[in-house]
Structure formats: structure tokens, C-alpha cells
Design a protein around this motif. Structure first.
Motif, PDB file in Angstrom:
ATOM      1  N   ASN A 198      -0.457  11.185   2.458  1.00  0.00           N
ATOM      2  CA  ASN A 198      -1.215  11.807   3.526  1.00  0.00           C
ATOM      3  C   ASN A 198      -1.074  13.323   3.476  1.00  0.00           C
ATOM      4  O   ASN A 198      -0.010  13.859   3.170  1.00  0.00           O
ATOM      5  CB  ASN A 198      -0.735  11.312   4.896  1.00  0.00           C
ATOM      6  N   LYS A 223       0.567   5.337   0.614  1.00  0.00           N
ATOM      7  CA  LYS A 223      -0.316   6.345   1.169  1.00  0.00           C
ATOM      8  C   LYS A 223       0.284   7.726   0.951  1.00  0.00           C
ATOM      9  O   LYS A 223       1.443   7.971   1.228  1.00  0.00           O
ATOM     10  CB  LYS A 223      -0.522   6.128   2.672  1.00  0.00           C
ATOM     11  N   THR A 282       0.840  -1.193   0.000  1.00  0.00           N
ATOM     12  CA  THR A 282       0.000   0.000   0.000  1.00  0.00           C
ATOM     13  C   THR A 282       0.871   1.237   0.000  1.00  0.00           C
ATOM     14  O   THR A 282       1.857   1.314   0.725  1.00  0.00           O
ATOM     15  CB  THR A 282      -0.908   0.028   1.243  1.00  0.00           C
TER      16      THR A 282
END
Length: 204
Positions: A129, A127, A125
Motif C-alpha cells: 500500500n 498488499k 494475499t
């Protein structure tokens, strides 16, 4: 002063001093501590350079051990330069980059015509942010070729297109496309009040 040839043994607090000291051995030089005490090199306040392995020769320079508790490198500026490649890996556990609370900029791949790759196509994964009030801004488009990319706080594309062959999802915030940008490929899913804006938007 210089010492060469056979072994030099110094015990009971012995010291070497001189304007220039050279240690030369035919089979190896070892600096060690028999007890659990520290070994200091360049710990005074002088500003002279400390050179290790700077000779123009093909050799392996090793610092630390897999059994070491920690290896610390500190300085006002640290440069790592490799002629053929640079690997930063961990044999196990996490790998952190810029995880403290400092607010300075983190730059990655800013110069040169290069490929900047993040993640593995076989899984995992990635990410991106950002604070609740911030957007993810891409200045040269985004391409999704497998899986689904999800942006929770909106996305802004300032040039080029969004190309999604396997789905692009925005769960909140807005999708902002610059003039003439387009979205093609698989479905674009926008929920929770998301919007599309631009003087010319093409959905294929």
C-alpha cells in the motif's frame, strides 16, 4: 548474606536485606504471590542491570503463559538476537508490525546476502500500500512466477527487469522502467492512463 539448603519461608511482610543476597536451592526456587497481587523485580530507580538466564548453559527461559492477558516488553531499544533462528508467530488472530501512527522507518533484511521471503505460494494475499500520489519503487527488479501481481498506484523499477511468467497488472498510475530495462514472459496489463518510459524498453 546467603540462604541455601532447606526451604526458606517468609510471611507477614518479612524482608531480606544486605549488600549481596544469594538464594541457592538444590531442587528449585519459586517466587510467587498467593493473592491477586503483583510481583515486582527491579522497580526502583536504580540503574543496575537485571540479568535473567545469562549463564552459559543450555536451558529454556519462559516468560508468560498462553493464559496470560498480555506480555509487555518496553525499552528505549530492544534487541532480539538468536544463534540459530527466531520465530515470531501467533497461535490465532492477527500479527501486527509497525501499525501505529509513528512515521519512523521500518527496515527489513537490509544487510547481508539473504533471501527475504514474504507470503506463501499456496495462497493468501500480499498488499503493498502507498498513498494515492506515491509509487511502489523497486531498486532491483521484480519477478512474478505465479498468479497476477497488481499495483494500484504505479510501479517504478530502477534497475534489472520485470519478469512476469503469469501476468503483471497496473490498474492506475504509470509503469516506469529505467534505461535498458525489459519486460518478458506473460502479458503486462496497464490501464487507466498507465505509461511506459525509458531510453530502451524491451517487451518480449
Amino acid at each position: 548474606a546467603s540462604v541455601s539448603g532447606s526451604a526458606l519461608t517468609a510471611t507477614a511482610g518479612a524482608s531480606l536485606s544486605g549488600s549481596s543476597i544469594t538464594l541457592l536451592a538444590t531442587t528449585g526456587v519459586e517466587i510467587d504471590s498467593k493473592l491477586a497481587t503483583k510481583i515486582n523485580i527491579g522497580t526502583d530507580t536504580n540503574t543496575g542491570a537485571i540479568n535473567i538466564g545469562t549463564g552459559a548453559s543450555a536451558r529454556t527461559i519462559t516468560v508468560g503463559s498462553s493464559s496470560s492477558t498480555a506480555t509487555n516488553v518496553r525499552g528505549s531499544k530492544i534487541d532480539l538476537l538468536s544463534q540459530t533462528g527466531l520465530d515470531i508467530n501467533t497461535a490465532g488472530g492477527y500479527l501486527n508490525i509497525a501499525t501505529d501512527t509513528d512515521s519512523s522507518t521500518l527496515n527489513l533484511g537490509l544487510n547481508g546476502n539473504r533471501l527475504v521471503a514474504i507470503g506463501d505460494s499456496t495462497g493468501g494475499t500480499i498488499k503493498l500500500n502507498a498513498p494515492v500520489t506515491a509509487l511502489v519503487t523497486l531498486t532491483s527488479g521484480i519477478t512474478v512466477t505465479a498468479g497476477t501481481s497488481t499495483f494500484q498506484n504505479g510501479i517504478t523499477v530502477t534497475s534489472a527487469a520485470i519478469t512476469a511468467t503469469a501476468g503483471l497488472s497496473v490498474t492506475s498510475g504509470s509503469v516506469t522502467l529505467a534505461s535498458g530495462a525489459s519486460v518478458s514472459g506473460s502479458a503486462l496489463t496497464a490501464t487507466a492512463g498507465a505509461s511506459l518510459s525509458g531510453s530502451s524498453i524491451t517487451l518480449l
